[in-house]
Design a protein around this motif. Structure first.
Motif, PDB file in Angstrom:
ATOM      1  N   TYR A  32       1.547  13.960   1.347  1.00 30.19           N
ATOM      2  CA  TYR A  32       0.564  12.896   1.146  1.00 30.19           C
ATOM      3  C   TYR A  32      -0.837  13.298   1.611  1.00 30.19           C
ATOM      4  O   TYR A  32      -1.733  12.462   1.654  1.00 30.19           O
ATOM      5  N   ARG A  86      -5.434   6.988   4.874  1.00 26.62           N
ATOM      6  CA  ARG A  86      -4.184   7.442   4.258  1.00 26.62           C
ATOM      7  C   ARG A  86      -3.039   7.389   5.274  1.00 26.62           C
ATOM      8  O   ARG A  86      -1.929   6.926   4.967  1.00 26.62           O
ATOM      9  N   LEU A  89      -2.100   3.797   6.041  1.00 26.67           N
ATOM     10  CA  LEU A  89      -1.313   3.180   4.971  1.00 26.67           C
ATOM     11  C   LEU A  89       0.127   3.679   5.006  1.00 26.67           C
ATOM     12  O   LEU A  89       1.082   2.895   4.831  1.00 26.67           O
ATOM     13  N   VAL A  97      -5.241  -1.481   4.731  1.00 25.87           N
ATOM     14  CA  VAL A  97      -5.858  -1.707   3.412  1.00 25.87           C
ATOM     15  C   VAL A  97      -7.381  -1.803   3.549  1.00 25.87           C
ATOM     16  O   VAL A  97      -8.130  -1.280   2.708  1.00 25.87           O
ATOM     17  N   ARG A 100      -8.745   1.592   3.915  1.00 24.63           N
ATOM     18  CA  ARG A 100      -8.713   2.273   2.618  1.00 24.63           C
ATOM     19  C   ARG A 100      -9.826   1.754   1.714  1.00 24.63           C
ATOM     20  O   ARG A 100     -10.454   2.524   0.982  1.00 24.63           O
ATOM     21  N   ASP A 156      -6.313  -0.156  -7.215  1.00 27.17           N
ATOM     22  CA  ASP A 156      -5.255   0.131  -6.248  1.00 27.17           C
ATOM     23  C   ASP A 156      -5.538   1.491  -5.620  1.00 27.17           C
ATOM     24  O   ASP A 156      -5.543   2.511  -6.309  1.00 27.17           O
ATOM     25  N   ARG A 158      -3.788   3.341  -3.788  1.00 24.57           N
ATOM     26  CA  ARG A 158      -2.470   3.709  -3.277  1.00 24.57           C
ATOM     27  C   ARG A 158      -2.426   5.160  -2.846  1.00 24.57           C
ATOM     28  O   ARG A 158      -3.176   6.014  -3.317  1.00 24.57           O
ATOM     29  N   TYR A 162       2.793   4.018  -1.585  1.00 27.75           N
ATOM     30  CA  TYR A 162       2.247   2.982  -0.708  1.00 27.75           C
ATOM     31  C   TYR A 162       1.041   2.332  -1.388  1.00 27.75           C
ATOM     32  O   TYR A 162      -0.032   2.946  -1.489  1.00 27.75           O
ATOM     33  N   PRO A 163       1.150   1.098  -1.863  1.00 23.67           N
ATOM     34  CA  PRO A 163       0.041   0.451  -2.579  1.00 23.67           C
ATOM     35  C   PRO A 163      -1.030  -0.053  -1.606  1.00 23.67           C
ATOM     36  O   PRO A 163      -0.758  -0.344  -0.448  1.00 23.67           O
ATOM     37  N   ALA A 164      -2.264  -0.145  -2.148  1.00 26.54           N
ATOM     38  CA  ALA A 164      -3.380  -0.701  -1.368  1.00 26.54           C
ATOM     39  C   ALA A 164      -4.351  -1.319  -2.351  1.00 26.54           C
ATOM     40  O   ALA A 164      -5.373  -0.728  -2.713  1.00 26.54           O
ATOM     41  N   VAL A 165      -4.015  -2.521  -2.798  1.00 25.05           N
ATOM     42  CA  VAL A 165      -4.844  -3.218  -3.777  1.00 25.05           C
ATOM     43  C   VAL A 165      -6.091  -3.754  -3.088  1.00 25.05           C
ATOM     44  O   VAL A 165      -6.024  -4.281  -1.964  1.00 25.05           O
TER      45      VAL A 165
END
Length: 647
Positions: A32, A86, A89, A97, A100, A156, A158, A162-165
């Motif tokens: 990642y 990162r 998250l 979030v 991010r 997003d 992400r 791992y999503p991060a809207v």
């Protein structure tokens, strides 16, 4: 003090953020981790806060310094937030979030202001003219638009699974995605290049120094814009090429800015070089210690404990390592901070000087370098005799005292290492030299006045003593010749020859008297003697204008009289003028003589003849100035400024 602490805390925070960014990058799982291990923000985060803090500590309120400091901190924060968000998250930290989301737009408030705002406000913090103010406001508006668009765009961020809207995303902003790349981005690029183009307007309207300053900063900013927008203009550009070009350009910006300021004596170049070497070396050493300790400790304990131990160790080592690095850099650059060693170096430089005045000049230069100030001046008896560096703002005044007698002042301009120990030690040496120069000036003035007084006495003795005596002898010979009654044929030729020789002797004596001190000065005074010179011949017409000159030293009277005499001779012989004017003006410190005519002027390459050389030497002998202004067909103007005794 608080402001200075804040500035240098920010300068240290920038490199620290960059180091922490690499730490968090390696903390994330390998699959990642971001593939970008190097971006322009690394350079900006390390260099810009240091340059900005230094400029602001030397010149509070410098707009460009503030921009560099803030931009550098934003760049360092952006580079830190990329791996930190990162990792947050992936680990599920609270607020991951938001971190991010912040990392998605923070680069806009460091890259765009660098191109738009710095370009428009360099070097004085104002646009080139009122016509450029709309461009400034448009630049601010475009920066705000780009930031707002990044805030509200539904996307997003992400990391793998791992999503991060975007928590602030709006659907209608997403429907306008086609406008941003095709309309707003090209407008932003165009305005950025237009802002850089404002430097061309400054270049056209500036003086030679301003033009050189602008030329130094224009190329790095233009290169930064081209490299920074390369990925937008050329979508297929390799990342390594983009990073290399941009990093090179953004590195040159603060360097060029510093050179543009330092080259023209706004600050001292060796100070910037010194600080840059110190903090760059410090960053490398402490970074190596930090990561080395983390590697060693992490083999035995938990990773979090390794990071904490490394941070505490770096904090404890910062001051002693900085002191040793500062000492090493000082030795390499020839800078001495010990007051007694600095005084010894000053003494050695003084011993190599040719005369006391040159020695005082060398001492002034040594004081400026030793104290790190922007300018130094030495004032003796109210008159500035030596300067070095930039004399701006209000100086710090240090009295020069020699054996309890005040003889002048040492003026320190700008902020440097002007602590009491350094100033006290150096001032004593400068006071000794200033006293010597003062004695030399007094003795020179005494010699000149004594010489002139002796000439005046000799003139009076020759004129009133020997002259009448020889005239009486001639009269006696005439009487004897008239009364001679015997053998006139034998006596007559001898008496006639004797009479001729006596007449020649009288003429020679009168010429000698006139050369020592013109009799007209004693009979008519300076103003009357000048008017007599002006009226000697009818052509050209010479007007004399003068204020009340008061009582003048004999040496000044003779100098002015001789310069006027030589100048009028040149006017009558060479100028072909129809009129001329002589102006005599006395101020509190100077006697000014201006002689102008309406003749044909000097040739384009005039020969420095005996007359001009004589006038210049007479003026400089008394510490005055002699200048010539001439143009073909418009005449010539001679200006002489002679200091009055005691000024």
């Amino acid at each position: 003090m608080a402001r200075r602490t804040l500035l240098w805390s920010g300068a240290l925070a920038g490199p620290l953020f960059v180091l922490l960014a690499y730490w968090f990058r390696f903390e994330a799982p390998a699959e990642y981790r971001t593939s970008q291990s190097w971006r322009p923000e690394v350079i900006m985060g390390v260099l810009y806060p240091v340059f900005g803090a230094f400029l602001l500590s030397r010149r509070p309120g410098l707009v460009v310094g503030r921009l560099l400091w803030v931009i550098g901190l934003f760049a360092a924060a952006y580079w830190l937030l990329i791996p930190l968000s990162r990792l947050a998250l992936i680990e599920g930290w609270p607020g991951a979030v938001l971190l991010r989301w912040t990392a998605s737009w923070l680069f806009l408030v460091e890259f765009l202001p660098l191109l738009m705002i710095v370009s428009l406000l360099f070097p004085d913090g104002k646009p080139p003219s009122r016509r450029w103010r709309p461009v400034l406001w448009l630049s601010v508006a475009l920066i705000a638009y780009n930031v707002l668009y990044a805030w509200l765009r539904p996307v997003d961020f992400r990391v793998g699974p791992y999503p991060a809207v975007n928590p602030f995303g709006l659907a209608f902003v997403g429907r306008l995605d086609w406008i941003h790349p095709h309309v707003m981005e090209p407008i932003t690029v165009a305005v950025a290049f237009l802002a850089i183009g404002s430097l061309a307007a400054r270049f056209k309207a500036g003086d030679p120094i301003a033009r050189r300053q602008i030329a130094l900063i224009a190329y790095p900013l233009l290169g930064t814009a081209i490299a920074g927008f390369a990925d937008m203009l050329w979508k297929e550009i390799p990342f390594w090429l983009f990073a290399t070009l941009t990093c090179t350009a953004v590195t040159l910006v603060p360097v060029a800015l510093a050179v543009a300021i330092l080259r023209y004596r706004l600050y001292d170049l060796d100070v910037i070089v010194n600080r840059t070497l110190v903090y760059a070396t410090l960053t490398v050493i402490l970074g190596a210690v930090y990561f080395g300790l983390i590697f060693v400790v992490s083999l035995a304990v938990a990773t979090q404990a390794a990071g904490l131990f490394g941070a505490l160790t770096v904090g404890a080592l910062f001051q002693p390592v900085r002191s040793r690095v500062q000492l090493s850099v000082d030795l390499m650059l020839g800078i001495e901070r010990d007051p007694y060693r600095l005084a010894d170096r000053l003494s050695r430089s003084v011993q190599r000087a040719e005369d006391p005045s040159a020695a005082l000049g060398a001492a002034v230069r040594s004081v400026r370098r030793g104290l790190g100030v922007s300018g130094v001046a030495v004032e003796i008896d109210g008159s500035v005799v030596h300067t070095d560096g930039l004399l701006a703002d209000k100086p710090k005044e240090v009295p020069l005292v020699w054996h309890g007698e005040p003889i002048g002042r040492l003026l320190l301009y700008g902020r440097g290492r002007a602590d009491h120990r350094l100033v006290g030690v150096l001032t004593r040496h400068v006071a000794d030299l200033a006293h010597t120069v003062r004695l030399l000036r007094v003795s020179q003035e005494t010699v000149i006045n004594t010489r002139e007084a002796e000439r005046r006495r000799l003139s009076r003795d020759l004129h009133d003593g020997l002259g009448p005596t020889l005239a009486a002898l001639a009269l006696s010979v005439d009487t004897a010749r008239v009364r001679l009654t015997t053998d006139p044929e034998a006596v007559e030729p001898s008496l006639t020859a004797l009479r001729e020789r006596m007449t020649e002797a009288i003429g020679d004596i009168r010429e000698l008297v006139h050369g020592l001190r013109p009799p007209a000065l004693d009979r008519l005074g300076l103003l009357g003697a000048v008017r007599a010179l002006a009226s000697d011949l009818p052509e050209p017409r010479v007007d004399v204008a003068a204020d009340d000159l008061g009582e003048l030293a004999p040496v000044l009277e003779v100098t002015v009289y001789r310069i006027v005499q030589e100048a009028l001779t040149n006017v009558r012989r060479h100028a072909h003028a129809t009129s001329a004017e002589i102006r005599l003006t006395r101020t509190t410190t100077h006697l000014e003589l201006v002689i102008s005519d309406d003749g044909r002027g000097l040739p384009r390459q005039p020969n420095s003849g005996l007359g001009l050389t004589s006038m210049r030497e007479r003026a400089t002998e008394l510490g005055g100035t002699f200048t010539i202004a001439s143009r073909p067909t418009t005449g010539t103007t001679l200006t002489t400024r002679l200091p009055l005794p005691g000024s």
